[in-house]
Design an enzyme around this catalytic site. Sequence first.
Site, PDB file in Angstrom:
ATOM      1  N   CYS A   1      63.617   9.970  38.800  1.00  0.00           N
ATOM      2  CA  CYS A   1      62.600   9.707  39.827  1.00  0.00           C
ATOM      3  C   CYS A   1      61.532   8.738  39.315  1.00  0.00           C
ATOM      4  CB  CYS A   1      61.981  11.044  40.236  1.00  0.00           C
ATOM      5  SG  CYS A   1      60.482  10.938  41.222  1.00  0.00           S
TER       6      CYS A   1
ATOM      7  N   CYS B   1      57.929   9.913  39.617  1.00  0.00           N
ATOM      8  CA  CYS B   1      57.694  10.986  38.632  1.00  0.00           C
ATOM      9  C   CYS B   1      57.341  10.378  37.272  1.00  0.00           C
ATOM     10  CB  CYS B   1      58.931  11.870  38.483  1.00  0.00           C
ATOM     11  SG  CYS B   1      59.432  12.715  39.995  1.00  0.00           S
TER      12      CYS B   1
END
Length: 101
Positions: free
Chosen positions: A28, A31
Amino acid sequence: MILTDENFDKEISEAKLPVIVDFYADWCGPCRTLGPILEKIAKEMEDKVILAKVNVDSAKIASSKFEVDRIPMVMLFKDNKAISGFIGVAEEADIKKWLNE
């Protein structure tokens, strides 16, 4: 601190400070942007909060329990209860403001 399905409940319930839980995945992009911001804040506030990370790919039970359907998702636990949270990347100043509320 790394949280897994096996240690999540124990670590949260035994925490002496509020715990910022970062639900993330290695793949991600947002993230990977948010992670260092949270780590910096946790280091600056180490006497006030604990940062814990949950990889949603390997901790599916914990992720499901808290209905993590988008990442990054950050939750604040205090006294063994989820009290607040946000989804997505946030600026350092906004996260600090959120924590101080």
